[in-house]
Design a protein around this motif. Structure first.
Motif, PDB file in Angstrom:
ATOM      1  N   THR A  27       0.841  -1.200   0.000  1.00  0.00           N
ATOM      2  CA  THR A  27       0.000   0.000   0.000  1.00  0.00           C
ATOM      3  C   THR A  27       0.872   1.244   0.000  1.00  0.00           C
ATOM      4  O   THR A  27       0.595   2.210  -0.717  1.00  0.00           O
TER       5      THR A  27
ATOM      6  N   ARG B 287       2.127   2.063  -3.407  1.00  0.00           N
ATOM      7  CA  ARG B 287       1.096   2.695  -4.239  1.00  0.00           C
ATOM      8  C   ARG B 287       0.856   4.152  -3.856  1.00  0.00           C
ATOM      9  O   ARG B 287       0.518   4.971  -4.698  1.00  0.00           O
TER      10      ARG B 287
ATOM     11  N   GLU C 198       5.356  -3.247 -11.016  1.00  0.00           N
ATOM     12  CA  GLU C 198       4.050  -2.619 -11.097  1.00  0.00           C
ATOM     13  C   GLU C 198       3.044  -3.405 -10.251  1.00  0.00           C
ATOM     14  O   GLU C 198       2.613  -4.483 -10.652  1.00  0.00           O
ATOM     15  N   PRO C 199       2.661  -2.868  -9.094  1.00  0.00           N
ATOM     16  CA  PRO C 199       1.755  -3.603  -8.204  1.00  0.00           C
ATOM     17  C   PRO C 199       0.351  -3.803  -8.759  1.00  0.00           C
ATOM     18  O   PRO C 199      -0.397  -4.613  -8.230  1.00  0.00           O
ATOM     19  N   ASP C 200      -0.006  -3.121  -9.824  1.00  0.00           N
ATOM     20  CA  ASP C 200      -1.341  -3.306 -10.402  1.00  0.00           C
ATOM     21  C   ASP C 200      -1.336  -4.308 -11.557  1.00  0.00           C
ATOM     22  O   ASP C 200      -2.323  -4.441 -12.269  1.00  0.00           O
ATOM     23  N   ARG C 201      -0.221  -4.994 -11.743  1.00  0.00           N
ATOM     24  CA  ARG C 201      -0.076  -5.942 -12.856  1.00  0.00           C
ATOM     25  C   ARG C 201       0.204  -7.338 -12.285  1.00  0.00           C
ATOM     26  O   ARG C 201       1.258  -7.905 -12.508  1.00  0.00           O
TER      27      ARG C 201
ATOM     28  N   ASP D 169      -1.609 -10.294 -12.746  1.00  0.00           N
ATOM     29  CA  ASP D 169      -2.096 -11.462 -13.461  1.00  0.00           C
ATOM     30  C   ASP D 169      -0.979 -12.034 -14.329  1.00  0.00           C
ATOM     31  O   ASP D 169      -0.433 -11.346 -15.188  1.00  0.00           O
TER      32      ASP D 169
ATOM     33  N   ALA E  79       2.254  -8.487  -8.139  1.00  0.00           N
ATOM     34  CA  ALA E  79       2.832  -7.420  -8.951  1.00  0.00           C
ATOM     35  C   ALA E  79       3.396  -8.039 -10.219  1.00  0.00           C
ATOM     36  O   ALA E  79       3.553  -9.262 -10.315  1.00  0.00           O
TER      37      ALA E  79
ATOM     38  N   THR F 257       5.793 -11.890 -13.476  1.00  0.00           N
ATOM     39  CA  THR F 257       4.918 -11.755 -12.318  1.00  0.00           C
ATOM     40  C   THR F 257       5.675 -12.075 -11.041  1.00  0.00           C
ATOM     41  O   THR F 257       6.494 -12.990 -11.012  1.00  0.00           O
TER      42      THR F 257
END
Length: 174
Positions: A6, A9, A25-28, A30, A47, A54
């Motif tokens: 957190t 981010r 990149e913590p939003d990537r 998958d 991430a 990944t």
């Protein structure tokens, strides 16, 4: 207490440095392929990177869990024990994927290439580390620790492509 992911981010200095040059990149989260650990332990993507790799937490728990990295080419390795250790590695040696010998000379050569493109690299790194409350090891110490983790502990964290039942190749030789 706020989680470290957190904090990444929320603090621009940290998020920007970890996005580049850290390629984190913590939003990537998958991976794009169904994978599992050979041991049957839990696997949680949290991430990614720009090339389709990944970062996964392994096992049960929180941010202290072992971190496995899988690239998009079928290679994987345990790279850190816990998110703080991973972030320290990304902060001091964002070129870790290009290190094959894990020597000080190799790291210095790679660092010089990054510094040529980003003369303010050290200042940006230090601001990111301060925002996250992390003390930083030397590049050599971070790379040595990652190699130890990948080659010693990593044998217990084998990533398997579920559809084929085949393990990923090790990213680093023992």
């Amino acid at each position: 207490m706020q989680s470290l992911i957190t904090a990444v981010r929320e603090y621009d200095a940290a998020a920007q440095y970890l996005a580049w040059p850290g390629d984190f990149e913590p939003d990537r989260a998958d991976h794009g392929e169904d994978v599992h650990l050979a041991s049957g332990a839990a696997l949680e993507g949290f991430a990614g990177d720009g090339a389709g790799g990944t970062y996964f937490f392994c096992g049960a728990g929180g941010e202290e869990r072992p971190v496995l990295y899988a690239d998009s080419e079928g290679g994987a390795a345990l790279v850190a024990i816990g998110l703080p250790e991973l972030l320290r590695l990304l902060l001091v040696a964002p070129w870790w994927r290009d290190c094959r010998e894990f020597t000080a000379e190799e790291s210095q050569e790679l660092a010089a290439e990054y510094l040529a493109d980003m003369p303010d690299l050290a200042a940006r790194r230090d601001r990111a580390a301060a925002a996250l409350g992390l003390d930083l090891p030397t590049e050599v110490d971070a790379l040595r620790r990652m190699r130890e983790t990948a080659t010693a502990s990593g044998e217990h964290f084998i990533l398997v492509l579920t559809s084929e039942g085949e393990p990923y190749d090790p990213l680093f030789a023992g």
